[in-house]
Structures are given as C-alpha cells and as structure tokens.
Design an enzyme around this catalytic site. Structure first.
Site, mmCIF file in Angstrom:
data_model
loop_
_atom_site.group_PDB
_atom_site.id
_atom_site.type_symbol
_atom_site.label_atom_id
_atom_site.label_comp_id
_atom_site.label_asym_id
_atom_site.label_seq_id
_atom_site.Cartn_x
_atom_site.Cartn_y
_atom_site.Cartn_z
ATOM 1 N N TYR A 48 6.655 34.412 40.011
ATOM 2 C CA TYR A 48 5.706 35.448 40.379
ATOM 3 C C TYR A 48 6.241 36.150 41.624
ATOM 4 O O TYR A 48 6.858 35.520 42.485
ATOM 5 C CB TYR A 48 4.334 34.814 40.664
ATOM 6 C CG TYR A 48 3.298 35.805 41.111
ATOM 7 C CD1 TYR A 48 2.730 36.701 40.202
ATOM 8 C CD2 TYR A 48 2.895 35.884 42.444
ATOM 9 C CE1 TYR A 48 1.794 37.640 40.609
ATOM 10 C CE2 TYR A 48 1.954 36.813 42.856
ATOM 11 C CZ TYR A 48 1.414 37.691 41.939
ATOM 12 O OH TYR A 48 0.494 38.621 42.346
ATOM 13 N N GLU A 118 -4.656 46.206 39.486
ATOM 14 C CA GLU A 118 -6.019 45.787 39.827
ATOM 15 C C GLU A 118 -6.977 46.965 39.921
ATOM 16 O O GLU A 118 -6.555 48.115 40.086
ATOM 17 C CB GLU A 118 -5.999 44.969 41.130
ATOM 18 C CG GLU A 118 -5.626 45.749 42.354
ATOM 19 C CD GLU A 118 -5.028 44.884 43.467
ATOM 20 O OE1 GLU A 118 -4.355 43.876 43.176
ATOM 21 O OE2 GLU A 118 -5.222 45.251 44.638
ATOM 22 N N CYS A 126 -6.526 41.939 50.122
ATOM 23 C CA CYS A 126 -6.354 40.661 49.428
ATOM 24 C C CYS A 126 -7.618 40.355 48.648
ATOM 25 O O CYS A 126 -8.732 40.560 49.143
ATOM 26 C CB CYS A 126 -6.071 39.555 50.440
ATOM 27 S SG CYS A 126 -6.364 37.906 49.767
ATOM 28 N N ARG A 161 -6.161 43.045 36.454
ATOM 29 C CA ARG A 161 -6.874 42.167 37.393
ATOM 30 C C ARG A 161 -8.194 42.815 37.739
ATOM 31 O O ARG A 161 -8.244 44.001 38.054
ATOM 32 C CB ARG A 161 -6.012 41.978 38.641
ATOM 33 C CG ARG A 161 -6.773 41.509 39.853
ATOM 34 C CD ARG A 161 -5.832 41.128 40.970
ATOM 35 N NE ARG A 161 -6.460 41.303 42.258
ATOM 36 C CZ ARG A 161 -5.871 41.030 43.422
ATOM 37 N NH1 ARG A 161 -4.630 40.563 43.444
ATOM 38 N NH2 ARG A 161 -6.501 41.230 44.560
HETATM 39 C C1 LIG Z 1 -2.170 37.409 44.347
HETATM 40 C C2 LIG Z 1 -2.137 38.362 45.487
HETATM 41 O O1 LIG Z 1 -2.508 39.641 45.021
HETATM 42 C C3 LIG Z 1 -0.706 38.507 46.041
HETATM 43 O O2 LIG Z 1 -0.405 39.583 46.558
HETATM 44 O O3 LIG Z 1 0.051 37.533 45.991
HETATM 45 C C4 LIG Z 1 -3.047 37.953 46.681
HETATM 46 C C5 LIG Z 1 -2.754 36.567 47.204
HETATM 47 C C6 LIG Z 1 -3.326 36.262 48.572
HETATM 48 O O4 LIG Z 1 -3.421 37.164 49.422
HETATM 49 O O5 LIG Z 1 -3.601 35.093 48.847
HETATM 50 C C7 LIG Z 1 -4.512 38.128 46.290
HETATM 51 O O6 LIG Z 1 -5.029 39.239 46.510
HETATM 52 O O7 LIG Z 1 -5.113 37.188 45.766
HETATM 53 MG MG LIG Z 2 -1.490 41.247 45.748
#
Ligand SMILES: C[C@](O)(C(=O)O)[C@H](CC(=O)O)C(=O)O
Ligand SMILES: [Mg+2]
Length: 297
Positions: A48, A118, A126, A161
C-alpha cells in the site's frame, strides 16, 4: 534484481485474481522501494502507498497539499521495484471528475495496480480525525464514473472510500457505498468503522469486496487479519505502520546520539549492512559483473 520482473499488467491481473479468491489480502504501507522489497520478501500479498505517510515524509500534514505528479512519481518508484501489486492513495482524485480521469491514467502508466478515491471535500483530512466533510453522493459518483471510464487496463482496481460514517452514520455510508459500486467501484473502503460488527454489516450489504484500514491511533480497534476475514473483509491495509515504526526508532536513535555522544547503544537495533545487502539482492548483481560483489560483509 533491478526491480520487478513482472509487468504491471501481470501484477494487476494477479490482484484481480486474488480479489476473487478466498483469502484476505494484507497490504502493509511501503514508504519507499526498499520497504516494498521487504514486504514482498516477507510474504505479503501487496504493498500500500499511503498519502498520509507520503505527505508526512515531505514534512507536510495530510491535507491534500501533494500534487498528482509528486504522488505519481512516488508510486512509480515503488511499483517498479516489487512484483507485488501496488495500491496507491489518490485522495480526492486531484480535482474535478476530468482531473480524476487523468489521475487514473497517470497512475496506470506509473505501474500501479489499484488506487482509492475518497468522498471528502477539499481540503481533505485524515479519515480518523473529527470534523470531516463529504461531498454529495452525486458528486462522488461522478468521480467514480470518470475513474472507471478512464482506465485502459480493465484490471486496474478502483476503490471508493467513503468517509461518511462519522458525519452521516453507518446506514448512510452503506447507501453511498452502494451508489459508488453501481458507478463502477471494484472495492469499497469504509473509513473509520467503530467495531468489527460495522465491518460485517458493510460487507453483508455490498456485492463488491470491502477493505479495512488498520491505522494506529485512529477510530478503529486493531483487529487481526483472521478477525477481519471472519467479518467478511477482503483486504486489510496497514497504511502508516512502517513510517511510525521507523520514525519511533529514528527518534530513539537520534536522542541516544545526543545523550551519549555515540550511536553504539542502538547499533544492535539496526538492520545490519549484511541484511540490507541481502534484501537488495546485491549478490545477484554479480551475475552481470563479477567485480560488483567480490567482498564479504
Ligand atoms: C489511509 C490513509 O488515507 C493514508 O493516507 O494512509 C490515512 C491513514 C492515517 O492517517 O492514519 C487515513 O485517512 O485513514
Ligand atoms: Mg490518505
């Protein structure tokens, strides 16, 4: 040696096949190509590429400041050095639906196997923070339709998302996810689920697979891959885990040097030179030129 020995098309096909299989797919975040090589060697199904970790590595908060070109180049360097499918965070898609179409083509050309888009407004934040706002469902379905129509390789996986759980509740988030799947999303990423039963409810309500985000210090408890698989989850990401591990160790090491005047107290916690060369497969470069690896470490 010299990176991936499979084509990007093969890696995308592999992801499609694995998504249709029974096992849950585990994708730890790779902060760089070396990290991706380690993820592959340890035996995970994919890597990822986190937007949060990438922006943090640039010294920036995760609020959509990084550009499509920067994210694409970062994705290209990682995807090109592993045989695993690479799944990249495309935030809100870098603009309006037409920009989203260009984003997909750019990521496809960079060798990525999948991305997620998203439904947050810009500037995004986040998904595990409070105060998120989402766009109208119709706006997000336009992003997804544009994304699905833009890909040239039908095996490129588009994940939608939804950040709606926090502000609109579980049922509304499920309704949105259904609309996103109808618009062409192959995989749904329900962000910031509160507990395992929410993942289960989500998985049952949808015909497409769902992903769980096991980010630390967020809204979700850290469930095991087996627990998630039992709840019907098809893929799990550990997005910022490697960055947090590395930064924790780096900070300790820097404080040790500051306090002791030497790093000798933390050397036993470091990856050795020999181990690094093993991960890099240094020895096999000798097949090209026997003078490249004619030493012992
Ligand atoms: C998954 C995520 O979009 C990311 O950028 O890795 C973040 C992870 C995080 O900030 O902990 C998210 O928005 O969940
Ligand atoms: Mg992110």
């Amino acid at each position: 040696m010299l990176g991936a020995h499979t084509s990007a098309a093969d890696r995308r096909l592999r992801l499609r096949e694995e998504l249709a299989g029974d096992a849950i797919l585990r994708f730890p975040g790779a902060i760089n190509p070396l990290n991706a090589q380690l993820i592959e060697q340890i035996g995970f199904e994919g890597v990822y590429i986190s937007g949060g970790a990438f922006s943090a590595a640039q010294g920036l908060p995760d609020i959509g400041l990084t550009t499509l070109s920067e994210v694409t180049e970062h994705g290209r360097t990682i995807a090109g050095m592993t045989n695993l499918p690479a799944f990249i965070d495309a935030d809100t898609g870098f603009g309006e639906p037409m920009n989203v179409a260009r984003t997909i083509q750019s990521l496809e050309d960079a060798g990525l196997a999948a991305c997620h888009l998203e439904d947050q407004v810009n500037p995004k934040r986040c998904g595990h923070l409070d105060g998120k706002e989402v766009v109208a469902t119709s706006e997000m379905t336009k992003r997804i339709t544009a994304a699905a129509g833009a890909r040239r390789d039908p095996n490129f996986v588009i994940s939608a998302r939804t950040d709606a759980r926090a502000g609109e509740g579980l049922d509304a988030a499920i309704d949105r996810a259904k609309a996103y799947a109808d618009a062409g999303a192959d995989l749904i990423f329900p962000e910031a689920m509160r507990d395992l039963s929410e993942f289960e409810t989500f998985a049952k309500a949808l015909d497409v697979p769902i992903l769980a985000n096991m980010t630390e210090f967020g809204k979700s408890e850290l469930f095991t891959a087996d627990q998630l698989a039992d709840a019907g989850v098809k893929m799990v990401i550990y997005p910022v885990t490697t960055l947090r591990l590395a930064m924790g160790a780096i900070e300790d090491g820097l404080r040790t040097i500051m306090a002791d005047g030497t790093q000798s107290g933390v050397v036993d916690r470091m990856q050795t030179r020999a181990r690094l060369y093993e991960v890099l497969d240094y020895e096999s470069y000798n097949a090209f030129d026997e003078n490249v690896f004619n030493f012992t470490v």
